[in-house]
Design an enzyme around this catalytic site. Structure first.
Site, PDB file in Angstrom:
ATOM      1  CB  SER A  12      31.284 -13.988  20.042  1.00  0.00           C
ATOM      2  OG  SER A  12      30.579 -14.297  21.231  1.00  0.00           O
ATOM      3  CG  HIS A  37      34.730 -11.647  21.492  1.00  0.00           C
ATOM      4  ND1 HIS A  37      35.416 -10.474  21.764  1.00  0.00           N
ATOM      5  CD2 HIS A  37      33.488 -11.476  22.007  1.00  0.00           C
ATOM      6  CE1 HIS A  37      34.615  -9.628  22.395  1.00  0.00           C
ATOM      7  NE2 HIS A  37      33.445 -10.227  22.568  1.00  0.00           N
ATOM      8  CG  ASP A  39      30.974 -12.187  24.464  1.00  0.00           C
ATOM      9  OD1 ASP A  39      31.469 -11.055  24.543  1.00  0.00           O
ATOM     10  OD2 ASP A  39      30.621 -12.699  23.385  1.00  0.00           O
ATOM     11  CG  MET A  41      27.606 -11.807  29.408  1.00  0.00           C
ATOM     12  SD  MET A  41      26.136 -11.970  28.406  1.00  0.00           S
ATOM     13  CE  MET A  41      26.820 -11.751  26.754  1.00  0.00           C
ATOM     14  CG  HIS A  70      33.277  -8.144  25.900  1.00  0.00           C
ATOM     15  ND1 HIS A  70      32.220  -8.123  25.013  1.00  0.00           N
ATOM     16  CD2 HIS A  70      33.097  -7.070  26.718  1.00  0.00           C
ATOM     17  CE1 HIS A  70      31.442  -7.079  25.288  1.00  0.00           C
ATOM     18  NE2 HIS A  70      31.945  -6.438  26.326  1.00  0.00           N
ATOM     19  CG  MET A  72      29.855  -7.518  28.761  1.00  0.00           C
ATOM     20  SD  MET A  72      28.925  -8.432  27.499  1.00  0.00           S
ATOM     21  CE  MET A  72      30.082  -9.761  27.198  1.00  0.00           C
ATOM     22  CG  MET A 141      29.458  -3.056  23.611  1.00  0.00           C
ATOM     23  SD  MET A 141      30.048  -4.704  23.238  1.00  0.00           S
ATOM     24  CE  MET A 141      28.518  -5.581  22.919  1.00  0.00           C
ATOM     25  CG  ASP A 183      31.041  -7.743  20.699  1.00  0.00           C
ATOM     26  OD1 ASP A 183      30.308  -8.542  20.088  1.00  0.00           O
ATOM     27  OD2 ASP A 183      31.413  -7.910  21.878  1.00  0.00           O
TER      28      ASP A 183
HETATM   29  C1  DX5 Z   1      27.066  -9.310  23.401  1.00  0.00           C
HETATM   30  C2  DX5 Z   1      28.432  -9.940  23.195  1.00  0.00           C
HETATM   31  C3  DX5 Z   1      28.768 -10.258  21.782  1.00  0.00           C
HETATM   32  C4  DX5 Z   1      27.870 -11.235  21.117  1.00  0.00           C
HETATM   33  C5  DX5 Z   1      27.977 -11.049  19.638  1.00  0.00           C
HETATM   34  O1  DX5 Z   1      26.960  -8.857  24.709  1.00  0.00           O
HETATM   35  O2  DX5 Z   1      29.440  -9.060  23.669  1.00  0.00           O
HETATM   36  O3  DX5 Z   1      30.118 -10.687  21.667  1.00  0.00           O
HETATM   37  O4  DX5 Z   1      28.123 -12.549  21.462  1.00  0.00           O
HETATM   38  O5  DX5 Z   1      27.065 -11.918  19.063  1.00  0.00           O
HETATM   39  P1  DX5 Z   1      26.448 -11.694  17.615  1.00  0.00           P
HETATM   40  O6  DX5 Z   1      27.588 -11.689  16.646  1.00  0.00           O
HETATM   41  O7  DX5 Z   1      25.552 -12.849  17.472  1.00  0.00           O
HETATM   42  O8  DX5 Z   1      25.734 -10.348  17.633  1.00  0.00           O
HETATM   43 ZN    ZN Z   2      31.631  -9.447  23.275  1.00  0.00          ZN
END
Ligand code: DX5
Ligand code: ZN
Length: 234
Positions: A12, A37, A39, A41, A70, A72, A141, A183
């Site tokens: 990620s 990956h 992310d 947000m 991903h 969010m 998750m 994840d």
């Molecule tokens: C959280 C993200 C994850 C996160 C994982 O909302 O979807 O992908 O970055 O990070 P670690 O591996 O540090 O828990």
């Molecule tokens: Zn993620």
């Protein structure tokens, strides 16, 4: 899981050095990453704000492996189109974030991407029912979404077993293969336990990008992840 399971590691980039993102993704690819990956947000669906399609487009030429986006975010659909144009290969979203889950899954595939649903720690596995044939991936998750560096929530293991059963049942009656990705809080010392619960794809942010690595190229942490995973093959 059988000896023939292919395990995938998806770093990620939330935990990468954003000032050197091209180099960071090239290094994890060279170290053996299967997916990047990504992310996304929006400070609305989750209380954090990260990166969008422009950044996806910017890293696209730096790697040949799939970019696993991903989302969010809420609403979802307009960003699906933007990320497909920006070079995403897989796009996952949270069912609570789209009023028409079936339609959004179809939209992702219509854009030429693999589609998936993401289940929060408190979300029931029944979200998968009735849309199994539209899924290429399920993302579980193991932390509440919004931040990297949180601790793995142990109840994910039972849920992972339940989803593995659903996928195996689906495949056994002729359904398409579906990846099962986990994840949040994945580390070298728990990845084998998560794999034993049925996951085949592992997102790791802080464990990879925060790894003390002499040359900053992440070879060491990847070989630790690979050897932890190969231990469960026997
Ligand atoms: C959280 C993200 C994850 C996160 C994982 O909302 O979807 O992908 O970055 O990070 P670690 O591996 O540090 O828990
Ligand atoms: Zn993620």
């Amino acid at each position: 899981m059988t000896a023939s399971t292919t395990y995938r590691i998806a770093p990620s980039i939330l935990s990468a050095d954003f000032a050197r993102l091209g180099e960071e993704v090239r290094h994890v690819q060279a170290a053996g990453a299967d997916f990047i990956h990504f992310d996304v947000m929006d400070n609305h669906y989750v209380p954090n704000l990260t990166i969008g399609p422009m950044v996806c487009k910017a890293i696209r030429p730096h790697v040949q492996i799939s970019i696993d986006v991903h989302l969010m975010v809420s609403p979802v659909d307009a960003l699906v189109v933007e990320f497909a144009k920006a070079g995403a290969d897989l796009i996952t979203f949270h069912p609570e974030a789209s009023p028409h889950v079936d339609r959004t899954l179809s939209l992702i595939r219509d854009q030429g991407c693999k589609a998936g649903l993401v289940l929060n720690p408190g979300s029931p596995v029944e979200h998968l029912d009735w849309v199994m044939e539209k899924l290429d991936i399920v993302l579980l998750m193991s932390v509440n979404p919004g931040f990297g560096g949180q601790s793995f929530i142990p109840s994910t293991l039972e849920k992972c077993k339940a989803v593995r059963k659903k996928i195996d049942q689906h495949v056994s009656v002729g359904g398409q293969p579906i990846l099962l990705e986990v994840d949040g809080g994945i580390k070298v010392d728990n990845v084998a336990t998560v794999a034993a619960a049925g996951a085949d794809t592992f997102v790791a942010g802080s464990a990879i990008f925060g790894a003390p690595d002499a040359d900053g190229r992440y070879q060491g942490v990847f070989s630790q992840f690979r050897s932890a995973l190969s231990a469960i093959r026997q």
